[in-house]
Motif scaffolding. Structure first.
Motif, short mmCIF file in Angstrom:
data_model
loop_
_atom_site.label_atom_id
_atom_site.label_comp_id
_atom_site.label_asym_id
_atom_site.label_seq_id
_atom_site.Cartn_x
_atom_site.Cartn_y
_atom_site.Cartn_z
N ARG A 63 0.88 -1.18 0.00
CA ARG A 63 0.00 0.00 0.00
C ARG A 63 0.91 1.22 0.00
NH1 ARG A 63 -1.46 -2.93 4.66
NH2 ARG A 63 -0.60 -1.20 5.80
N ASN A 64 0.68 2.12 -0.87
CA ASN A 64 1.53 3.31 -0.98
C ASN A 64 1.34 4.28 0.18
OD1 ASN A 64 3.08 2.84 -3.36
ND2 ASN A 64 1.22 3.11 -4.56
N GLU A 65 0.96 3.75 1.35
CA GLU A 65 0.77 4.61 2.52
C GLU A 65 2.10 5.02 3.14
OE1 GLU A 65 -1.66 2.24 5.07
OE2 GLU A 65 -3.33 2.24 3.68
N SER A 66 3.12 4.22 2.92
CA SER A 66 4.45 4.55 3.44
C SER A 66 5.45 4.39 2.31
CB SER A 66 4.81 3.61 4.60
OG SER A 66 4.86 2.28 4.16
N SER A 67 6.69 4.80 2.58
CA SER A 67 7.71 4.66 1.54
C SER A 67 8.15 3.20 1.44
CB SER A 67 8.92 5.55 1.87
OG SER A 67 9.61 5.02 2.99
N ILE A 68 8.77 2.87 0.34
CA ILE A 68 9.28 1.53 0.15
C ILE A 68 10.35 1.24 1.21
CG2 ILE A 68 10.55 0.02 -1.43
CD1 ILE A 68 9.07 1.63 -3.70
N SER A 69 11.16 2.24 1.51
CA SER A 69 12.20 2.07 2.53
C SER A 69 11.59 1.71 3.88
CB SER A 69 13.03 3.35 2.68
OG SER A 69 13.73 3.61 1.50
N THR A 70 10.52 2.37 4.26
CA THR A 70 9.86 2.08 5.53
C THR A 70 9.32 0.66 5.52
OG1 THR A 70 9.27 4.41 5.85
CG2 THR A 70 7.98 2.79 7.08
N TRP A 71 8.72 0.27 4.42
CA TRP A 71 8.19 -1.09 4.29
C TRP A 71 9.32 -2.11 4.42
CZ3 TRP A 71 7.35 -3.94 -0.81
CH2 TRP A 71 6.60 -5.11 -0.62
#
Length: 191
Positions: A63-71
């Motif tokens: 889900r684009n709710e957070s950045s890819i880095s955070t994920w």
């Protein structure tokens, strides 16, 4: 749209080169976070592979709710904690008190740019610090490592830990208080 988001879109469409690029962009960060938890470079590399496999399997659910880095940080933290739990279960009764062996702590390189001029005293302080950090309660340790060692903002830490910023602040206050107590205790044991 950021480069990572463009890469992600290409990966979702089946572009394996885009996946390779996404891995290359994030590989060092993922290894570093895993290493900060498990303390063993070989284990950190194995866990990082699991992180990227998991990322690939669940990329359509991102889900684009957070950045890819955070994920990826969240995946790395969770996989690292799973590894630690599994190691503790496997070694239960073997006399292992800490999830980080002495030899593993000695191999930890906080900055990845260790200067040759570092003294033995500096190494001893690092060992003492990591031994103390390893004794913190799991959530406090996680918040401290992400905030202080990884230098993430509290909102990023909250996203990774799936909690609120105020909870992160509370965890950090307790972690620092407990860490201070542990450092004093360990220092007294040494001297």
């Amino acid at each position: 749209m950021t480069d990572e988001k463009l890469l992600l879109d290409r990966v979702v469409k089946g572009d394996s080169n885009a996946f390779r690029e996404l891995v290359e962009l994030n590989h060092k960060k993922v290894i570093h976070i895993c290493l900060s938890y498990v303390g063993n470079p070989t284990d950190a590399e194995d866990i990082a592979q699991e992180v990227f496999i998991e990322m690939y399997r669940s990329i359509n659910n991102f889900r684009n709710e957070s950045s890819i880095s955070t994920w990826l940080y969240r995946l790395a933290v969770n996989k690292s904690l799973d590894h630690i739990r599994q190691s503790k279960r496997l070694k239960r009764g073997s006399g292992k008190v800490s999830s980080m062996e002495k030899s593993e702590i000695e191999r930890i390189n906080i900055s990845n740019k260790q200067l040759a001029s570092d003294s033995l005293e500096e190494e001893e302080r690092k060992k003492l610090l990591y031994r103390s950090i390893d004794q913190l309660p799991e959530r406090q340790k996680e918040a401290l490592l992400l905030s202080q060692i990884k230098e993430l903002k509290q909102q990023e830490v909250a996203d990774i830990m799936d909690t609120s910023v105020s909870s992160v602040e509370s965890l950090l206050v307790r972690a620092k208080r407990k860490l201070k107590e542990l450092l004093i205790k360990h220092k007294e044991e040494i001297y």
